[in-house]
Design an enzyme around this catalytic site. Structure first.
Site, PDB file in Angstrom:
ATOM      1  N   GLU A   1       1.854   0.793   1.925  1.00 31.33           N
ATOM      2  CA  GLU A   1       1.288   2.265   1.959  1.00 31.33           C
ATOM      3  C   GLU A   1       0.009   2.239   1.578  1.00 31.33           C
ATOM      4  OE1 GLU A   1       1.987   6.291  -0.473  1.00 31.33           O
ATOM      5  OE2 GLU A   1       2.031   4.630  -1.433  1.00 31.33           O
TER       6      GLU A   1
ATOM      7  N   ASP B   1       4.248   0.187  -2.337  1.00 29.05           N
ATOM      8  CA  ASP B   1       3.931   1.356  -2.695  1.00 29.05           C
ATOM      9  C   ASP B   1       2.397   1.227  -3.062  1.00 29.05           C
ATOM     10  OD1 ASP B   1       4.686   4.091  -3.712  1.00 29.05           O
ATOM     11  OD2 ASP B   1       3.706   3.484  -5.707  1.00 29.05           O
TER      12      ASP B   1
END
Ligand code: GLC
Ligand code: CA
Length: 552
Positions: free
Chosen positions: A277, A208
Site C-alpha cells: 500500500e 499496510d
C-alpha cells in the site's frame, strides 16, 4: 532456476483479478452483526463461480482492540475471536485453494496496537529490553514533542507517556504506536510473522502503508507544504506539511529486498506475492518500489484512479504514465476502490462506474476490486451517532471518514440484505438501495453491473490479448472518448470508452469491421464498422477486430 522464471506463462497474480474483502462487512455467520471467517467460507462459491475472481485479499483478521478496526494488531499470529479461530482460518484457506483461488492477507508492519505485549513491555520502563522496539524520544526543552510530525488521523504524531517521561511516535491514532524497523530485533520478529503465515499456506501479503516503516533517522521537522500560502490553515492539518521526513526514507528499499528474498524462498513451492500500500503519485518514485532489479515488492498498489477527475483525457494520461514507467519490466496494476476511499459508484456515478470496471478489466495489469463494486454498491451516509471510524471521530465533517464505503455486503432483498444470519443491527447500517442492488437480484438481471463484471471477467480470462497482451493508446478526435488496443497471438481488441452522457462516434484507424464482445449496454449490435464506431451515452465496448491482416 525456478519453474516460473523464464516461463512465458504469466504468474497467477499477473493474470488474475484480486478481490478485497473487508471481513467485518462481508458475511456474518453467527448473527452478532459483524462479518467473520465462516461467513466468508459460506460465500466462496459466489467469488469462485459467480463473480469468478482469482484471488482474495482479506483486510486484517488478527486480534485487535479494533480502535482502527483491525489495523491496530495486538497479536500477529492469531485470529480475533470476532472473526473466528485459527482453525476457521485454516478451513477457509483450504476452501480457497480447493476452488483454485489464492489468499492474500494483510500485513501491518508500521505499527502495532498499544495493547500488543511488545508495546506494553516497551512502555513499562526506559530500561525495558523492548524500549527501542518503538520510537521513543525526549521532549524538547520546553516540553513539546520532539518534532513537528503530524498524525494522519489528526493532531500530533507524538503521545506523551507520563510514567516514563518520553514521547512515542504514532503516525495513525495514539493507540497505534509506530515500530522501530531500524532495530534488527523488530525486523526479525516481523519476518517471523511473515514465515508463520507463509508456513500456514497463504499466497501473499498486502503490506499496510508499506513505505512508512523507514523514516528520517534524525527525525527532522517536515517543511511546510509549498502549495499552501503562508497563513493558510488547511481543514485537515496533515495537508499543511510536505511529508518528506516521516516516511519513504530510502532505507525502506533494503527491507523490501529482504521481504522479497523470503517470498522467493517460499516461491520454490508456488509463487507468493507482495503488494505494497504505497500512496505515492510521483511515478518515478512509485516505480522504485518494484526495485531497480525488480527485486523488491511485486507491485506497489497504483491508486491514481482513486483521485482522478473522471475524464477520458485524465484517465488516459494515467494509463500512459503507468505504461511508461513500468517499461523496466514491472507488472502494472489498477485499483478502483478500497476500504479507505469513497465507493466508485459514488465518485463517478452509476453509469460511469460500469465504464470504469470495463477499463480496469481490460487494461494490461492486475485489477483489484473492492467487495460490492461488482454490484455497483454506493457510499452510505452515516448519521453522527453511528460513526465508527476513528478518522471521522478525530477529523470530523470533512468527508474523510471511511464508514460510508465499509457498509455490509448486499446479498439479497431480505432482512439485513442477507448480510447477517439474524436481524440484529449490523455494525454499520445497510444501504437504502439494497432491495435492488444485491447479489440475488443482479444474478438474474442481464443488465446488472454484476452481469457485466461476469461477462468481462469471462472474456478476460479466456483471452490472452486482454490479460497479458500489449497495450496501445489510439488517437481519436472525440475528447470524451478513450480508446485503446490490446493484442496478442494474432488476436486484436479495441476498447472504446465514452466518458460522457452524450452519444459519440469515434473513427478508428483500424480498417474494416469488428465484433462487439462485451458492451456496458446490453442490446449492442454484434458487428460494427470501426471506421465509424457509435457509442451510446456512457457506453464502453470491447470489440474484436476481424481483419487482423490489415495490421500496420
Ligand atoms: C492503511 C489502511 C487503513 C488504516 C491505516 C493504518 O492506510 O488501509 O485502513 O487505517 O493504514 O493502519
Ligand atoms: Ca459474526
Amino acid at each position: 532456476m525456478r519453474a516460473e522464471e523464464g516461463a512465458k506463462e504469466p504468474l497467477w497474480w499477473q493474470q488474475g483479478v484480486i478481490y478485497q474483502i473487508y471481513p467485518r462487512s462481508f458475511r456474518d455467520s453467527n448473527g452478532d452483526g459483524i462479518g467473520d471467517l465462516p461467513g466468508i467460507l459460506e460465500r466462496l462459491d459466489y467469488l469462485a463461480q459467480m463473480v469468478t475472481v482469482d484471488a482474495i485479499w482479506l483486510s486484517p483478521i488478527f486480534p485487535s482492540p479494533m480502535v482502527d478496526f483491525g489495523y491496530d494488531v495486538s497479536d500477529y499470529t492469531d485470529i480475533d475471536p470476532v472473526f473466528g479461530t485459527l482453525h476457521d482460518f485454516d478451513v477457509l484457506l483450504t476452501g480457497v485453494h480447493d476452488r483454485g483461488l489464492r489468499l492474500i492477507i494483510d500485513f501491518v508492519p508500521n505499527h502495532t496496537s498499544d495493547q500488543h505485549p511488545w508495546f506494553k513491555e516497551s512502555r513499562s520502563s526506559r530500561n525495558s529490553s523492548k524500549r527501542d522496539w518503538y520510537i521513543w524520544r525526549d521532549p524538547k526543552p520546553d516540553g513539546t514533542p520532539p518534532n513537528n510530525w503530524l498524525s494522519i488521523f489528526g493532531g500530533d504524531a507524538w503521545e506523551w507517556d507520563e510514567a516514563t517521561g518520553q514521547y512515542y511516535l504514532h503516525t495513525f491514532v495514539k493507540e497505534q504506536p509506530d515500530l522501530n524497523w531500524r532495530n534488527p530485533e523488530v525486523k526479525s520478529a516481523m519476518f517471523d510473522v511473515l514465515r508463520f503465515w507463509l508456513d500456514r499456506g497463504v499466497d501473499g501479503f498486502r503490506i499496510d502503508v508499506a513505505h512508512f516503516i523507514m523514516k528520517d533517522p534524525a527525525l527532522r521537522d517536515n517543511p511546510p507544504n509549498p502549495a499552501l500560502g503562508a497563513r493558510e490553515i488547511p481543514a485537515h492539518a496533515w495537508e499543511s506539511q510536505q511529508h518528506i521526513h516521516n516516511f519513504g526514507h530510502p532505507d525502506v528499499h533494503g527491507v523490501y529486498r529482504e521481504v522479497r528474498r523470503l517470498l522467493d524462498e517460499y516461491g520454490n513451492e508456488r509463487p507468493r506475492v507482495s503488494i505494497g500500500e504505497i500512496h505515492e503519485f510521483n511515478w518515478p518514485i512509485w516505480v522504485s518500489y518494484y526495485g531497480k532489479q525488480l527485486d523488491e515488492l511485486h507491485m506497489p498498489f497504483n491508486f491514481a484512479l482513486l483521485n482522478v477527475v473522471w475524464s477520458a483525457a485524465a484517465v488516459r494520461a494515467i494509463v500512459e504514465a503507468v505504461e511508461d514507467v513500468v517499461r523496466i519490466g514491472a507488472w502494472p496494476n489498477y485499483v478502483l476502490g478500497n476500504h479507505d476511499t469513497h465507493r466508485l459508484a459514488s465518485r463517478v456515478g452509476a453509469a460511469q462506474a460500469r465504464v470504469a470496471l470495463m477499463l480496469v478489466l481490460t487494461l494490461r495489469g492486475t485489477p483489484t476490486m473492492y467487495y460490492g463494486e461488482e454490484l455497483g454498491m454506493k457510499d452510505v451516509i452515516i448519521p453522527p451517532e453511528l460513526v465508527q471510524d476513528p478518522f471521522e471521530k478525530n477529523v470530523p465533517g470533512l468527508g474523510l471518514g471511511r464508514d460510508p464505503e465499509r457498509t455490509p455486503m448486499q446479498w439479497s432483498a431480505s432482512a439485513n440484505a442477507g448480510f447477517s444470519a439474524t436481524d440484529v443491527a449490523p455494525w454499520l447500517p445497510i444501504a437504502d438501495d439494497f432491495k435492488t442492488i444485491n447479489v440475488e437480484s443482479e444474478l438474474e438481471d442481464p443488465s446488472s453491473t454484476l452481469d457485466l463484471v461476469r461477462r468481462l471477467l469471462e472474456l478476460r480470462r479466456s483471452t490472452l490479448a486482454l490479460h497479458s497482451g500489449t497495450y496501445q493508446s489510439i488517437e481519436v478526435e472525440e475528447p470524451d472518448c478513450y480508446v485503446y488496443r490490446r493484442e496478442a497471438d494474432g488476436r486484436r481488441f479495441v476498447v472504446a470508452l465514452n466518458f460522457s452522457a452524450e452519444p459519440k462516434t469515434v473513427s478508428l484507424p483500424e480498417s474494416g469491421r469488428g465484433t462487439v464482445r462485451v458492451s456496458t449496454h446490453l442490446d449492442s449490435d454484434g458487428e460494427v464498422d470501426l471506421r465509424r464506431l457509435g457509442l451510446r451515452p456512457n457506453e464502453g465496448c470491447v470489440v474484436e477486430v476481424q481483419d487482423s491482416d490489415s495490421r500496420e
